[in-house]
Motif scaffolding. Sequence first.
Motif, PDB file in Angstrom:
ATOM      1  N   MET A   1       0.820  -1.197   0.000  1.00  0.00           N
ATOM      2  CA  MET A   1       0.000   0.000   0.000  1.00  0.00           C
ATOM      3  C   MET A   1       0.866   1.264   0.000  1.00  0.00           C
ATOM      4  N   LYS A   2       1.960   1.217   0.764  1.00  0.00           N
ATOM      5  CA  LYS A   2       2.847   2.366   0.859  1.00  0.00           C
ATOM      6  C   LYS A   2       3.491   2.662  -0.507  1.00  0.00           C
ATOM      7  N   LYS A   3       3.871   1.582  -1.211  1.00  0.00           N
ATOM      8  CA  LYS A   3       4.482   1.757  -2.540  1.00  0.00           C
ATOM      9  C   LYS A   3       3.484   2.378  -3.523  1.00  0.00           C
ATOM     10  N   LEU A   4       2.232   1.976  -3.446  1.00  0.00           N
ATOM     11  CA  LEU A   4       1.198   2.519  -4.320  1.00  0.00           C
ATOM     12  C   LEU A   4       1.024   4.024  -4.071  1.00  0.00           C
ATOM     13  N   ILE A   5       1.020   4.416  -2.826  1.00  0.00           N
ATOM     14  CA  ILE A   5       0.887   5.838  -2.489  1.00  0.00           C
ATOM     15  C   ILE A   5       2.092   6.622  -3.015  1.00  0.00           C
ATOM     16  N   ILE A   6       3.283   6.066  -2.903  1.00  0.00           N
ATOM     17  CA  ILE A   6       4.491   6.729  -3.407  1.00  0.00           C
ATOM     18  C   ILE A   6       4.426   6.874  -4.925  1.00  0.00           C
ATOM     19  N   VAL A   7       4.003   5.807  -5.607  1.00  0.00           N
ATOM     20  CA  VAL A   7       3.898   5.847  -7.067  1.00  0.00           C
ATOM     21  C   VAL A   7       2.846   6.876  -7.498  1.00  0.00           C
ATOM     22  N   LEU A   8       1.689   6.866  -6.864  1.00  0.00           N
ATOM     23  CA  LEU A   8       0.640   7.834  -7.198  1.00  0.00           C
ATOM     24  C   LEU A   8       1.096   9.262  -6.900  1.00  0.00           C
ATOM     25  N   GLY A   9       1.807   9.451  -5.819  1.00  0.00           N
ATOM     26  CA  GLY A   9       2.348  10.770  -5.490  1.00  0.00           C
ATOM     27  C   GLY A   9       3.347  11.240  -6.531  1.00  0.00           C
ATOM     28  N   ALA A  10       4.208  10.328  -6.991  1.00  0.00           N
ATOM     29  CA  ALA A  10       5.190  10.675  -8.024  1.00  0.00           C
ATOM     30  C   ALA A  10       4.492  11.029  -9.335  1.00  0.00           C
ATOM     31  N   ILE A  11       3.456  10.286  -9.679  1.00  0.00           N
ATOM     32  CA  ILE A  11       2.697  10.577 -10.900  1.00  0.00           C
ATOM     33  C   ILE A  11       2.029  11.947 -10.787  1.00  0.00           C
ATOM     34  N   ALA A  12       1.433  12.238  -9.644  1.00  0.00           N
ATOM     35  CA  ALA A  12       0.784  13.544  -9.444  1.00  0.00           C
ATOM     36  C   ALA A  12       1.804  14.668  -9.516  1.00  0.00           C
ATOM     37  N   LEU A  13       2.973  14.469  -8.914  1.00  0.00           N
ATOM     38  CA  LEU A  13       4.031  15.480  -8.971  1.00  0.00           C
ATOM     39  C   LEU A  13       4.498  15.714 -10.399  1.00  0.00           C
ATOM     40  N   LEU A  14       4.668  14.648 -11.142  1.00  0.00           N
ATOM     41  CA  LEU A  14       5.060  14.758 -12.553  1.00  0.00           C
ATOM     42  C   LEU A  14       3.997  15.502 -13.358  1.00  0.00           C
ATOM     43  N   TYR A  15       2.740  15.177 -13.126  1.00  0.00           N
ATOM     44  CA  TYR A  15       1.641  15.823 -13.844  1.00  0.00           C
ATOM     45  C   TYR A  15       1.617  17.327 -13.565  1.00  0.00           C
ATOM     46  N   PHE A  16       1.668  17.697 -12.299  1.00  0.00           N
ATOM     47  CA  PHE A  16       1.610  19.116 -11.950  1.00  0.00           C
ATOM     48  C   PHE A  16       2.861  19.855 -12.427  1.00  0.00           C
ATOM     49  N   SER A  17       4.020  19.193 -12.394  1.00  0.00           N
ATOM     50  CA  SER A  17       5.233  19.821 -12.925  1.00  0.00           C
ATOM     51  C   SER A  17       5.074  20.090 -14.410  1.00  0.00           C
ATOM     52  N   ALA A  18       4.535  19.122 -15.123  1.00  0.00           N
ATOM     53  CA  ALA A  18       4.353  19.285 -16.568  1.00  0.00           C
ATOM     54  C   ALA A  18       3.364  20.394 -16.877  1.00  0.00           C
ATOM     55  N   THR A  19       2.269  20.460 -16.152  1.00  0.00           N
ATOM     56  CA  THR A  19       1.254  21.473 -16.465  1.00  0.00           C
ATOM     57  C   THR A  19       1.647  22.858 -15.984  1.00  0.00           C
ATOM     58  N   LEU A  20       2.371  22.955 -14.896  1.00  0.00           N
ATOM     59  CA  LEU A  20       2.712  24.269 -14.354  1.00  0.00           C
ATOM     60  C   LEU A  20       4.016  24.829 -14.898  1.00  0.00           C
ATOM     61  N   ILE A  21       4.954  23.972 -15.238  1.00  0.00           N
ATOM     62  CA  ILE A  21       6.275  24.448 -15.654  1.00  0.00           C
ATOM     63  C   ILE A  21       6.513  24.220 -17.141  1.00  0.00           C
ATOM     64  N   VAL A  22       6.348  23.009 -17.590  1.00  0.00           N
ATOM     65  CA  VAL A  22       6.689  22.664 -18.969  1.00  0.00           C
ATOM     66  C   VAL A  22       5.813  23.405 -19.972  1.00  0.00           C
ATOM     67  N   LEU A  23       4.496  23.437 -19.753  1.00  0.00           N
ATOM     68  CA  LEU A  23       3.618  24.128 -20.696  1.00  0.00           C
ATOM     69  C   LEU A  23       3.937  25.610 -20.780  1.00  0.00           C
ATOM     70  N   ARG A  24       4.223  26.248 -19.656  1.00  0.00           N
ATOM     71  CA  ARG A  24       4.581  27.667 -19.679  1.00  0.00           C
ATOM     72  C   ARG A  24       5.896  27.894 -20.419  1.00  0.00           C
ATOM     73  N   TYR A  25       6.848  26.985 -20.231  1.00  0.00           N
ATOM     74  CA  TYR A  25       8.118  27.104 -20.944  1.00  0.00           C
ATOM     75  C   TYR A  25       7.899  26.975 -22.453  1.00  0.00           C
ATOM     76  N   ILE A  26       7.124  25.982 -22.865  1.00  0.00           N
ATOM     77  CA  ILE A  26       6.861  25.782 -24.293  1.00  0.00           C
ATOM     78  C   ILE A  26       6.186  27.020 -24.876  1.00  0.00           C
ATOM     79  N   GLU A  27       5.188  27.549 -24.168  1.00  0.00           N
ATOM     80  CA  GLU A  27       4.497  28.722 -24.689  1.00  0.00           C
ATOM     81  C   GLU A  27       5.437  29.921 -24.778  1.00  0.00           C
ATOM     82  N   SER A  28       6.281  30.116 -23.788  1.00  0.00           N
ATOM     83  CA  SER A  28       7.185  31.272 -23.828  1.00  0.00           C
ATOM     84  C   SER A  28       8.170  31.163 -24.985  1.00  0.00           C
ATOM     85  N   GLN A  29       8.523  29.942 -25.378  1.00  0.00           N
ATOM     86  CA  GLN A  29       9.439  29.756 -26.501  1.00  0.00           C
ATOM     87  C   GLN A  29       8.746  29.904 -27.850  1.00  0.00           C
TER      88      GLN A  29
END
Length: 105
Positions: A1-29
Motif C-alpha cells: 500500500m505504501k508503494k502505491l501511495i508513493i507511485v501515485l504521489g510521483a505521478i501527481a508530482l510529474l503531472y503538476f510539474s508538466a502542467t505548471l512548468i513545462v507548458l509555460r516554458y513551451i508557450e514562452s518559446q
Amino acid sequence: MKKLIIVLGAIALLYFSATLIVLRYIESQRNPVKSPPSYSVSAEAQAMYERLDFISDLHCDALLWGRDLTKRGTRGHMDFPRMREANVALEMFTIVSKSPADKNI
C-alpha cells in the motif's frame, strides 16, 4: 500500500510539474510577444482597420496556458490590455479537447 501511495504521489508530482512548468516554458518559446511587430502594415490596411466599428477574434487558446489575462503579457497573442488598445469587442475563448488518434485535426 505504501508503494502505491508513493507511485501515485510521483505521478501527481510529474503531472503538476508538466502542467505548471513545462507548458509555460513551451508557450514562452513558441509564443513570444514581439514589440514592435516584425512586419509592416500598409496605409490602406491601417485605414481600413481604423474604419471598423467592431473587431472580433473568433479563436483564442489563452485558457490553455493558464496565465493572468488581466495583465499585459510577454508571451501569447492576447490579453485584456492589448485587446482594449486594439479595440477588440468580442473574443471567443476555446477549450482544447482530445481528438481521436487517427484524425489529424
